[in-house]
Design an enzyme around this catalytic site. Structure first.
Site, short mmCIF file in Angstrom:
data_model
loop_
_atom_site.label_atom_id
_atom_site.label_comp_id
_atom_site.label_asym_id
_atom_site.label_seq_id
_atom_site.Cartn_x
_atom_site.Cartn_y
_atom_site.Cartn_z
N ALA A 146 3.14 -0.91 4.80
CA ALA A 146 2.58 -0.95 6.16
C ALA A 146 2.18 -2.36 6.59
O ALA A 146 2.20 -2.68 7.79
CB ALA A 146 1.38 -0.02 6.24
N ARG B 202 13.10 4.37 12.56
CA ARG B 202 11.80 5.03 12.58
C ARG B 202 10.98 4.60 13.81
O ARG B 202 11.54 4.11 14.76
CB ARG B 202 11.09 4.76 11.24
CG ARG B 202 11.91 5.33 10.06
CD ARG B 202 11.22 5.15 8.74
NE ARG B 202 9.97 5.91 8.68
CZ ARG B 202 9.07 5.77 7.71
NH1 ARG B 202 9.29 4.92 6.72
NH2 ARG B 202 7.96 6.49 7.73
N GLU C 228 12.80 -9.32 1.53
CA GLU C 228 12.00 -8.19 2.01
C GLU C 228 12.80 -6.90 1.77
O GLU C 228 13.98 -6.85 2.08
CB GLU C 228 11.77 -8.39 3.52
CG GLU C 228 11.11 -7.24 4.23
CD GLU C 228 11.19 -7.40 5.77
OE1 GLU C 228 11.91 -8.30 6.27
OE2 GLU C 228 10.56 -6.59 6.45
N PRO D 120 0.80 -1.23 0.00
CA PRO D 120 0.00 0.00 0.00
C PRO D 120 0.82 1.28 0.00
O PRO D 120 1.86 1.37 0.66
CB PRO D 120 -0.83 -0.11 1.28
CG PRO D 120 -0.16 -1.12 2.12
CD PRO D 120 0.50 -2.07 1.17
N ASN D 121 0.33 2.21 -0.76
CA ASN D 121 0.85 3.59 -0.85
C ASN D 121 2.16 3.70 -1.64
O ASN D 121 2.64 4.81 -1.84
CB ASN D 121 1.02 4.22 0.55
CG ASN D 121 -0.29 4.26 1.30
OD1 ASN D 121 -1.27 4.79 0.77
ND2 ASN D 121 -0.36 3.67 2.48
N HIS E 224 12.75 -2.52 2.15
CA HIS E 224 12.16 -1.24 2.57
C HIS E 224 13.02 -0.12 2.02
O HIS E 224 14.25 -0.17 2.14
CB HIS E 224 12.06 -1.14 4.09
CG HIS E 224 11.21 -2.23 4.65
ND1 HIS E 224 9.84 -2.23 4.53
CD2 HIS E 224 11.54 -3.40 5.24
CE1 HIS E 224 9.37 -3.34 5.05
NE2 HIS E 224 10.38 -4.08 5.49
N ARG F 144 4.36 10.99 -2.14
CA ARG F 144 4.26 10.62 -0.75
C ARG F 144 5.54 10.94 0.02
O ARG F 144 6.62 10.46 -0.35
CB ARG F 144 4.03 9.10 -0.74
CG ARG F 144 4.16 8.45 0.56
CD ARG F 144 4.14 6.94 0.43
NE ARG F 144 3.99 6.41 1.76
CZ ARG F 144 4.27 5.20 2.12
NH1 ARG F 144 4.71 4.34 1.22
NH2 ARG F 144 4.11 4.82 3.35
N TYR G 216 10.85 9.07 1.22
CA TYR G 216 10.85 8.11 0.11
C TYR G 216 11.43 8.66 -1.20
O TYR G 216 11.52 7.92 -2.17
CB TYR G 216 9.43 7.59 -0.12
CG TYR G 216 8.87 6.90 1.11
CD1 TYR G 216 9.41 5.69 1.56
CD2 TYR G 216 7.82 7.45 1.85
CE1 TYR G 216 8.93 5.07 2.69
CE2 TYR G 216 7.33 6.84 2.98
CZ TYR G 216 7.89 5.64 3.40
OH TYR G 216 7.42 5.03 4.52
N ASN H 150 8.10 -5.52 -0.99
CA ASN H 150 8.02 -4.43 -0.02
C ASN H 150 6.56 -4.39 0.42
O ASN H 150 5.72 -3.81 -0.26
CB ASN H 150 8.44 -3.10 -0.66
CG ASN H 150 8.41 -1.97 0.36
OD1 ASN H 150 7.84 -2.13 1.45
ND2 ASN H 150 9.02 -0.85 0.03
C1 DQA Z 1 8.26 1.05 3.87
C2 DQA Z 1 8.35 1.26 5.37
C3 DQA Z 1 7.01 0.97 6.02
O1 DQA Z 1 7.10 1.16 7.43
C4 DQA Z 1 5.95 1.92 5.50
O2 DQA Z 1 4.70 1.61 6.05
C5 DQA Z 1 5.90 1.93 4.02
C6 DQA Z 1 7.13 1.86 3.24
C7 DQA Z 1 9.56 1.43 3.15
O3 DQA Z 1 9.68 1.07 1.99
O4 DQA Z 1 10.42 2.09 3.72
O5 DQA Z 1 4.84 2.13 3.43
O6 DQA Z 1 8.03 -0.33 3.63
#
Ligand code: DQA
Length: 148
Positions: free
Chosen positions: A76, A106, A97, A9-10, A99, A17, A22, A73
């Site tokens: 959330a 964080r 995985e 998501p997002n 990020h 964003r 990011y 990735n």
């Molecule tokens: C994320 C880190 C997550 O905590 C966050 O909710 C994201 C992006 C990252 O790519 O740094 O949406 O996965």
């Protein structure tokens, strides 16, 4: 090697964003970068992004028998989803995985990853390059498995 790159998501909002966290590059920029890296590495990359947990579970299940590796990735859902963990365990496809940000630096609620125990590795805090590193890890893992 066929690699499925899954984004949660997002991540379709990359570029808009929270650019301080990011960056200003878009989701399409990410796809372009990963595609050209895959070409260079002699791999084939396919992409899936969804804001919906169940759709991400479906994508993982549908990867069974079709892909040799997954870069995920979960965004959330990393910090909440037992369903994604179970899906990754169910298909047993080697997974890394990723990020974009360094989640270790964080909020406390980002310190838990449900998916991590189903992954062969984690890359964080390396921006978009982390996806390329994840592909390299999968390719290395594949080579080691073939040699064994
Ligand atoms: C994320 C880190 C997550 O905590 C966050 O909710 C994201 C992006 C990252 O790519 O740094 O949406 O996965």
């Amino acid at each position: 090697m066929k690699i499925l790159v899954i984004n949660g998501p997002n991540l379709n909002m990359l570029g808009i964003r929270e650019p301080d966290i990011y960056g200003r590059q878009t989701y399409q920029d990410l796809i372009d970068l990963v595609k050209s890296a895959a070409d260079r590495l002699g791999a084939e990359a396919a992409f899936f992004q969804s804001n919906h947990e169940g759709d991400l579970v479906d994508a993982i299940q549908e990867a069974y028998g079709c892909f040799d590796g997954i870069v995920i990735n979960p965004a959330a859902y990393t910090h909440t989803s037992v369903a994604l963990l179970d899906a990754l365990k169910a298909v047993g496809i080697p997974t890394v995985e990723v990020h974009i940000s360094d989640v270790r630096e964080r909020e406390d609620f980002r310190q838990i990853s449900y998916v991590r125990s189903a992954c062969i590795g984690t890359v964080m805090g390396e921006g978009f390059d982390g996806y390329v590193k994840a592909m390299e890890m999968l390719i290395e893992h594949g080579k080691r498995r073939n040699e064994a």
